[in-house]
Design a protein around this motif. Sequence first.
Motif, short mmCIF file in Angstrom:
data_model
loop_
_atom_site.label_atom_id
_atom_site.label_comp_id
_atom_site.label_asym_id
_atom_site.label_seq_id
_atom_site.Cartn_x
_atom_site.Cartn_y
_atom_site.Cartn_z
N GLU A 337 0.84 -1.21 0.00
CA GLU A 337 0.00 0.00 0.00
C GLU A 337 0.88 1.25 0.00
O GLU A 337 0.57 2.24 -0.67
CB GLU A 337 -0.95 -0.01 1.22
N ASN A 341 0.76 4.16 -2.79
CA ASN A 341 0.56 5.58 -2.48
C ASN A 341 1.69 6.43 -3.07
O ASN A 341 1.43 7.52 -3.59
CB ASN A 341 0.51 5.80 -0.96
N ARG A 344 0.99 6.78 -6.66
CA ARG A 344 -0.20 7.59 -6.99
C ARG A 344 -0.08 9.05 -6.58
O ARG A 344 -0.56 9.93 -7.27
CB ARG A 344 -1.44 6.99 -6.29
N HIS A 345 0.56 9.31 -5.44
CA HIS A 345 0.46 10.68 -4.88
C HIS A 345 1.78 11.44 -4.79
O HIS A 345 1.75 12.65 -4.64
CB HIS A 345 -0.13 10.63 -3.45
N ASP A 368 9.81 8.61 1.32
CA ASP A 368 10.04 9.09 -0.05
C ASP A 368 10.36 10.57 -0.02
O ASP A 368 10.14 11.24 0.98
CB ASP A 368 8.80 8.79 -0.93
N GLY A 372 4.88 15.08 -0.46
CA GLY A 372 4.33 15.10 0.91
C GLY A 372 2.84 15.41 0.87
O GLY A 372 2.21 15.36 -0.18
N ILE A 378 -5.56 14.43 4.16
CA ILE A 378 -5.92 13.11 4.70
C ILE A 378 -7.15 13.11 5.61
O ILE A 378 -7.72 12.07 5.87
CB ILE A 378 -4.73 12.45 5.45
N LYS A 381 -11.23 12.10 4.34
CA LYS A 381 -11.18 11.57 2.97
C LYS A 381 -11.83 10.20 2.92
O LYS A 381 -11.70 9.42 3.86
CB LYS A 381 -9.72 11.46 2.55
N SER A 383 -10.97 7.53 1.93
CA SER A 383 -9.90 6.64 1.47
C SER A 383 -9.58 5.68 2.59
O SER A 383 -9.78 5.97 3.77
CB SER A 383 -8.67 7.46 1.11
N PHE A 384 -9.05 4.52 2.21
CA PHE A 384 -8.88 3.47 3.22
C PHE A 384 -7.45 2.99 3.35
O PHE A 384 -7.16 2.16 4.19
CB PHE A 384 -9.80 2.30 2.90
N GLY A 385 -6.56 3.50 2.48
CA GLY A 385 -5.18 3.01 2.50
C GLY A 385 -4.52 3.17 3.85
O GLY A 385 -4.04 2.20 4.44
N LEU A 386 -4.52 4.43 4.36
CA LEU A 386 -3.85 4.70 5.65
C LEU A 386 -4.56 3.95 6.78
O LEU A 386 -3.91 3.39 7.65
CB LEU A 386 -3.82 6.20 5.95
N THR A 410 7.27 12.04 2.44
CA THR A 410 6.39 11.33 3.37
C THR A 410 7.17 10.18 4.00
O THR A 410 7.99 9.55 3.33
CB THR A 410 5.17 10.77 2.61
N1 LIG Z 1 3.56 8.91 -0.16
C1 LIG Z 1 2.66 9.89 -0.19
N2 LIG Z 1 2.95 11.06 -0.78
C2 LIG Z 1 2.03 12.07 -0.83
N3 LIG Z 1 0.79 11.98 -0.31
C3 LIG Z 1 0.44 10.81 0.26
C4 LIG Z 1 1.33 9.70 0.38
N4 LIG Z 1 0.70 8.69 0.99
C5 LIG Z 1 -0.55 9.13 1.27
N5 LIG Z 1 -0.73 10.41 0.86
C6 LIG Z 1 -1.89 11.28 1.03
O1 LIG Z 1 -2.73 10.65 1.96
C7 LIG Z 1 -4.02 10.45 1.41
C8 LIG Z 1 -4.64 9.22 2.03
O2 LIG Z 1 -3.98 8.05 1.59
P1 LIG Z 1 -4.79 6.73 1.50
O3 LIG Z 1 -3.88 5.64 1.07
O4 LIG Z 1 -5.51 6.53 2.78
O5 LIG Z 1 -5.87 7.05 0.42
P2 LIG Z 1 -5.80 7.03 -1.19
O6 LIG Z 1 -4.51 6.46 -1.62
O7 LIG Z 1 -6.15 8.41 -1.67
O8 LIG Z 1 -7.02 6.08 -1.54
P3 LIG Z 1 -7.09 4.49 -1.29
O9 LIG Z 1 -8.23 4.30 -0.36
O10 LIG Z 1 -7.36 3.90 -2.63
O11 LIG Z 1 -5.79 4.05 -0.75
C9 LIG Z 1 -3.80 10.38 -0.06
O12 LIG Z 1 -4.96 10.72 -0.78
C10 LIG Z 1 -2.69 11.41 -0.24
O13 LIG Z 1 -3.22 12.72 -0.29
#
Ligand SMILES: Nc1ncnc2c1ncn2[C@@H]1O[C@H](COP(=O)(O)OP(=O)(O)OP(=O)(O)O)[C@@H](O)[C@H]1O
Length: 421
Positions: A337, A341, A344-345, A368, A372, A378, A381, A383-386, A410
Amino acid sequence: MQKIKILVIDDNSNNLTTFQTMVQGLFPDAVIYTALSARKGIGLAVKEDPDIIFLDVVMPEMDGFELCIELKKDDRLKLIPVVLNTAFSIDPQMRIKVLEAGAEAFLKKPFDQSELATMIRSMMRIKSANMLALHQKEILAQRVSEQTEKLTNELERRKQAEIIQTEVQAKLKKSQISLLNILEDLKAQNIARLESEKALKESHEKLRDLAAHIQEVREEERKEIALNLHDDLGQKLTALNIDLAWLAARIPTDFPEVSDKLISMQGLLMETVTGVKQISSKLRPSILDDLGIGAAIIWQTNEFSNRTDVPCKVSIIPEDMTMPDEIGTQVFRIVQEAFTNIMRHSEASNVVLSLIANESKWRLRIKDNGEGFSEEDIVDKQSFGLTGMEERARLCGGTFTIKGAPGKGTEIVVEIPISGQ
Ligand SMILES: Nc1ncnc2c1ncn2[C@@H]1O[C@H](COP(=O)(O)OP(=O)(O)OP(=O)(O)O)[C@@H](O)[C@H]1O
Ligand SMILES: [Mg+2]
């Protein structure tokens, strides 16, 4: 000294003149009022307020005794000393009558000058004493009335105070009751709140347990599907490939179209085998089960770098690290995950990953150098990754932290206690 005022009542004018002459001889300043009848005498007494009244005993319409009784009945006149004058001899009978009529003294006619002077002086003393007594009585009455008024006021004040006190007490009691009611309500609300908090906590716990269970099941399913894809489908495809090769060897040379078709089928089959392998390792890299967490993380890092062209330095200490399967799976999914991230971000150009075990814990750190994020990125949101990473760390009895600031990259850190190893 103030002038002596004497009223003399006698029906004989000669007597009046004699009296007047004698008194004026004794007290030249004295004022003498004369009356020939009882009625006129009363009128003068009321009008002039004399110091002494001399009364003749024998008079036609009302004798001296009767007149004296009348005078003493009157509140305005009763303090004026009365002297009864008589030509009769003054026997005990007479004395009693004089005293009963209320007169202060009697005097025998014809008057002896010095006796008259003594009588006037002594009557003046009686008058002064009477006036003093009156004055004192008035003062006393005044004081009594003042005191009574004060007491009445005080009583009234106390009564009012008592009324106010009763009212205040009633209000106090009322507010005490409403306070108690409020407290009761608050208590009931508190109990209800605590109960609903408890219920919420319980359902939260249940949800967490459910999520953990679902993840476990999902992981098992992935493992099984990956294995089936790899072993079963992969083996069958390989067998198919061998069969195709066998077929190709037996096709006569004068059927070039069939040979070409077979070759293209073999190519397609090889691509399918590669695809199946990729899908299988995406579902669950067999390396995790075969070679352990360290090798799986290195493999996943290479996948990431190959796909993104972003270099990633990996340190696994010790190199032959082992951890229980269920913890290894969670750590591996956290790493996946984190890489997702970053892809993606972050727009990062460099990543550093370390997994270090010391005596008491495993510490995973992935940092990384990308964009940031800020708090707003966050918070709230969908979102469920964190959340997932945090939950996985929690399921291992550990902690998860993420630090990031706009433009400063980050960093995530997971710490899991090593227990029962
Ligand atoms: N490595 C990173 N660099 C920059 N921003 C990050 C990083 N990791 C997380 N974030 C920020 O934290 C937010 C929440 O991350 P999270 O993984 O919970 O959700 P997501 O990736 O947007 O969606 P998903 O639920 O599919 O994981 C992201 O949308 C992003 O804005
Ligand atoms: Mg994510």
